[in-house]
Design an enzyme around this catalytic site. Structure first.
Site, PDB file in Angstrom:
ATOM      1  N   SER A 183       3.890   7.154  11.108  1.00  0.00           N
ATOM      2  CA  SER A 183       3.583   6.041  10.222  1.00  0.00           C
ATOM      3  C   SER A 183       2.352   5.266  10.664  1.00  0.00           C
ATOM      4  CB  SER A 183       4.794   5.097  10.170  1.00  0.00           C
ATOM      5  OG  SER A 183       4.448   3.850   9.619  1.00  0.00           O
ATOM      6  N   GLY A 184       1.377   5.142   9.751  1.00  0.00           N
ATOM      7  CA  GLY A 184       0.201   4.342  10.068  1.00  0.00           C
ATOM      8  C   GLY A 184       0.550   2.895  10.297  1.00  0.00           C
ATOM      9  N   LEU A 185       1.503   2.362   9.513  1.00  0.00           N
ATOM     10  CA  LEU A 185       1.938   0.986   9.707  1.00  0.00           C
ATOM     11  C   LEU A 185       2.582   0.813  11.077  1.00  0.00           C
ATOM     12  CD1 LEU A 185       2.645  -1.897   8.863  1.00  0.00           C
ATOM     13  CD2 LEU A 185       4.672  -0.985   7.698  1.00  0.00           C
TER      14      LEU A 185
ATOM     15  N   ASP B 211      -2.530  -2.900   9.556  1.00  0.00           N
ATOM     16  CA  ASP B 211      -2.631  -1.551   9.008  1.00  0.00           C
ATOM     17  C   ASP B 211      -3.737  -1.546   7.955  1.00  0.00           C
ATOM     18  OD1 ASP B 211      -2.158   1.053   8.212  1.00  0.00           O
ATOM     19  OD2 ASP B 211      -0.432   0.528   6.954  1.00  0.00           O
TER      20      ASP B 211
ATOM     21  N   ASP C 178       0.759  10.250   8.384  1.00  0.00           N
ATOM     22  CA  ASP C 178       0.127   9.298   7.471  1.00  0.00           C
ATOM     23  C   ASP C 178      -1.339   9.191   7.878  1.00  0.00           C
ATOM     24  OD1 ASP C 178      -0.711   7.146   6.002  1.00  0.00           O
ATOM     25  OD2 ASP C 178       0.711   5.710   6.863  1.00  0.00           O
TER      26      ASP C 178
ATOM     27  N   ASP D 271      -3.826   7.746   6.102  1.00  0.00           N
ATOM     28  CA  ASP D 271      -4.515   6.696   5.359  1.00  0.00           C
ATOM     29  C   ASP D 271      -5.352   7.299   4.228  1.00  0.00           C
ATOM     30  OD1 ASP D 271      -3.308   4.791   6.936  1.00  0.00           O
ATOM     31  OD2 ASP D 271      -4.919   4.766   8.401  1.00  0.00           O
TER      32      ASP D 271
ATOM     33  N   GLU E  78      -4.095   8.968   0.938  1.00  0.00           N
ATOM     34  CA  GLU E  78      -3.919   8.088  -0.212  1.00  0.00           C
ATOM     35  C   GLU E  78      -5.242   7.875  -0.948  1.00  0.00           C
ATOM     36  OE1 GLU E  78      -3.467   3.701   1.327  1.00  0.00           O
ATOM     37  OE2 GLU E  78      -2.524   5.076   2.774  1.00  0.00           O
TER      38      GLU E  78
ATOM     39  N   LYS F 140      -8.806   1.119   3.799  1.00  0.00           N
ATOM     40  CA  LYS F 140      -7.626   0.796   2.985  1.00  0.00           C
ATOM     41  C   LYS F 140      -6.949  -0.465   3.516  1.00  0.00           C
ATOM     42  CE  LYS F 140      -3.822   1.479   4.441  1.00  0.00           C
ATOM     43  NZ  LYS F 140      -2.870   2.575   4.747  1.00  0.00           N
TER      44      LYS F 140
ATOM     45  N   ASN G  39      -2.842  -1.964   3.762  1.00  0.00           N
ATOM     46  CA  ASN G  39      -1.450  -1.560   3.595  1.00  0.00           C
ATOM     47  C   ASN G  39      -0.945  -1.927   2.212  1.00  0.00           C
ATOM     48  OD1 ASN G  39       1.636  -2.376   3.811  1.00  0.00           O
ATOM     49  ND2 ASN G  39       1.232  -0.818   5.361  1.00  0.00           N
ATOM     50  N   SER G  40      -0.187  -1.032   1.621  1.00  0.00           N
ATOM     51  CA  SER G  40       0.230  -1.173   0.225  1.00  0.00           C
ATOM     52  C   SER G  40       1.085  -2.396  -0.049  1.00  0.00           C
ATOM     53  CB  SER G  40       0.999   0.084  -0.212  1.00  0.00           C
ATOM     54  OG  SER G  40       0.183   1.232  -0.081  1.00  0.00           O
TER      55      SER G  40
ATOM     56  N   ARG H 183      -1.284  10.994  -2.023  1.00  0.00           N
ATOM     57  CA  ARG H 183      -0.520   9.751  -2.232  1.00  0.00           C
ATOM     58  C   ARG H 183      -1.154   8.931  -3.358  1.00  0.00           C
ATOM     59  NH1 ARG H 183       0.955   5.669   2.720  1.00  0.00           N
ATOM     60  NH2 ARG H 183       0.625   3.700   1.620  1.00  0.00           N
TER      61      ARG H 183
ATOM     62  N   HIS I  94       3.886   5.996  -4.914  1.00  0.00           N
ATOM     63  CA  HIS I  94       4.216   4.823  -4.120  1.00  0.00           C
ATOM     64  C   HIS I  94       4.425   3.627  -5.044  1.00  0.00           C
ATOM     65  CE1 HIS I  94       4.910   2.968  -0.425  1.00  0.00           C
ATOM     66  NE2 HIS I  94       3.681   2.704  -0.008  1.00  0.00           N
TER      67      HIS I  94
END
Length: 531
Positions: free
Chosen positions: A55-57, A67, A94, A96, A123, A129, A131-132, A167, A198
């Protein structure tokens, strides 16, 4: 690696990517959990998840940074690779937005593939980027640009098994369902092996709608971080193939660690948390200590079980050529297979001393040196008197002799020196030849007339024999008397201990006088001919 153990299974010819594709080919939903280090990956595997999400987060949070593409590809790759090396289940990374344009994506694919990663997720956002789940800027890349990245990724991979997951962030950015479906279809046609839809609302309905309207055979991946009331089984029945629980390990850890630390400070001790935290045995198990112990027993000789040697003070210790003689003696010991060598000194060390030799300083006799050596030893202890030089061949024979106490005995026919330590042996002589009875020669007495050999300055002791030697040295100390190695051996013989003998006729020299030392140094350095 199974869910019940941290021991790695035998290396399989199937890659992690092949194993992930097999999971996708089977009926039912595939579930993976997020992690940010090998320990978390092992916990996910042990719990029974089908794989691990790098996980990037989680990785960013573990480094204390947002992130937002702050960490480099190399940093994130290092974590993903370490997790892939620690578990048997596949790792999905992940990645990114791909760390740049198509060139960067191609480099990323080759690096992640070489590290054993099963799949990468890219993504469709602009770099850098965000974080979503962070409100505000969520800029999407043009469809054509992102399709170029996906095509470049598939071109760059060397193994057909690696999966590239596209993604889709259209719902995150607020661009609507039609845009999400349009992008997903374009990404599938560009070569994506799966698409990840997502969303960040509390309801799973947008994701379920996407699944209902998705018409292509390309598998769909979902991440129910915020719409957590729906089960993985329900998502699978709706059409999702892979469900990622992306950051729950990190969040659980934050809560648990925060509570533990506050409780310790509040109670001023750890008693209140001990029953709520993992015991050290669990930590060692997750580290793979059981496997390491097995490998250690199989491949590594424990330090305590290696034979050791010590050079102890003799009756006379001529200072001439000490450095040269000690250096040559330790080399002979190593040639005989001994790496742990200690040197007991009664005075200053020579300016040049042998390499990798421990020093037992300030001892005037062998008894003191014996008592300073660690009593715990599971293998042989070979002791050399400093007034003798012994070559590796007789030392090797001595180490192989067996028995609790065995000495080196020179039985060469001829006159022994006045300062020799005479030995009486139970072997039989006939016209200059000797034969032992049973399983080897035994020392029947020390000193006196008609001795058939002399002590050649070296003796070896089993753990039991060394314990007896320490006891003899301790008695000498208690009586206030000094002792050489020969004196201690005499004490053992007179005390009824069985002392064996390895009979030799050459391979050693006395070093009891300055002339002895000069003669030995000359022979060893080639500056004096053998007489």
């Amino acid at each position: 690696m199974s869910a019940a153990t941290t021991e790695a299974s035998p290396v399989s010819v199937r890659s992690a990517a092949d194993r992930l594709r097999e999971l996708f080919a089977r009926p039912g939903v595939v579930r993976i959990a997020g992690a940010h280090n090998p320990l978390g990956a092992r916990l996910a595997e042990r719990a029974g998840f089908d794989g691990v999400w790098s996980s990037g987060l989680e990785v960013s949070a573990s480094q204390g940074v947002p992130d937002t593409d702050i960490l480099t590809m190399s940093e994130l790759l290092g974590v993903a690779a370490s997790m892939a090396a620690a578990v048997d289940v596949p790792v999905v990374a992940d990645c990114d937005a791909g760390y740049g344009n198509a060139h960067n994506v191609m480099n990323m694919i080759r690096r992640y593939e070489a590290a054993g990663i099963a799949a990468v997720s890219i993504e469709d956002k602009r770099f850098p980027k965000v974080n979503s789940f962070i409100p505000g800027r969520q800029e999407l890349a043009p469809v054509g640009e992102f399709c170029g990245k996906l095509a470049a990724a598939k071109e760059a991979q060397r193994h057909p098994g690696l999966m590239v997951i596209a993604r889709i962030e259209a719902l995150i950015a607020g661009w609507g369902m039609d845009e999400a479906l349009r992008r997903g279809e374009a990404y599938a046609k560009a070569g994506a092996d799966a698409v990840l839809i997502h969303a960040k609302g509390a309801s799973p309905e947008p994701v379920l709608q996407f699944l209902r309207e998705w018409q292509l055979p390309t598998p769909v991946v979902v991440v129910p971080t915020t719409y957590h009331t729906i089960t993985a089984t329900e998502l699978g029945e709706a059409g999702a193939k892979l469900v990622i629980y992306a950051n729950h390990g990190l969040r659980a850890g934050i809560t648990a660690v925060d509570d533990t630390f506050r409780t310790i400070l509040r109670h001023d001790r750890t008693t209140g948390v001990e029953d709520r935290i993992a015991p050290l045995a669990t930590v060692f198990d997750l580290q793979g200590m059981a496997t390491q112990k097995r490998h250690e027993a199989e491949f590594i000789t424990p330090f305590e079980s290696r034979a050791r040697a010590a050079v102890v003070p003799g009756a006379e210790a001529p200072s001439a050529h000490t450095a040269v003689l000690l250096d040559r003696q330790t080399a002979e010991l190593r040639r005989s297979g001994i790496e742990s060598v200690s040197l007991a000194t009664s005075g200053d060390l020579p300016a040049q001393r042998p390499q990798d030799t421990a020093v037992l300083a300030g001892h005037t006799d062998a008894a003191g040196a014996v008592l300073e050596l660690p009593a715990s030893q599971s293998s042989a202890t070979l002791l050399l008197s400093s007034d003798a030089y012994v070559q590796s061949e007789p030392l090797t024979r001595l180490l192989a002799a067996g028995g609790d106490v065995t000495v080196l005995a020179d039985v060469a026919v001829g006159r022994h020196r006045a300062d020799a330590v005479p030995l009486h042996l139970d072997s039989r002589a006939h016209e200059g030849r000797r034969l032992s009875t049973g399983d080897g020669s035994r020392v029947t007495g020390v000193g006196g007339q008609d001795a058939c050999g002399e002590f050649a300055g070296a003796a070896v002791f089993s753990p039991k024999g060394f314990a007896a030697l320490r006891e003899a040295a301790d008695k000498r100390r208690a009586n206030g008397s000094t002792a050489t190695l020969a004196d201690l051996l005499i004490d053992l013989v007179e005390g009824g201990h069985q002392v064996g003998a390895v009979e030799i006729g050459s391979g050693w020299m006395e070093l009891r006088t300055v002339a002895d030392a000069e003669h030995a140094a000359g022979l060893l350095t080639g500056q004096e001919e053998v007489r």
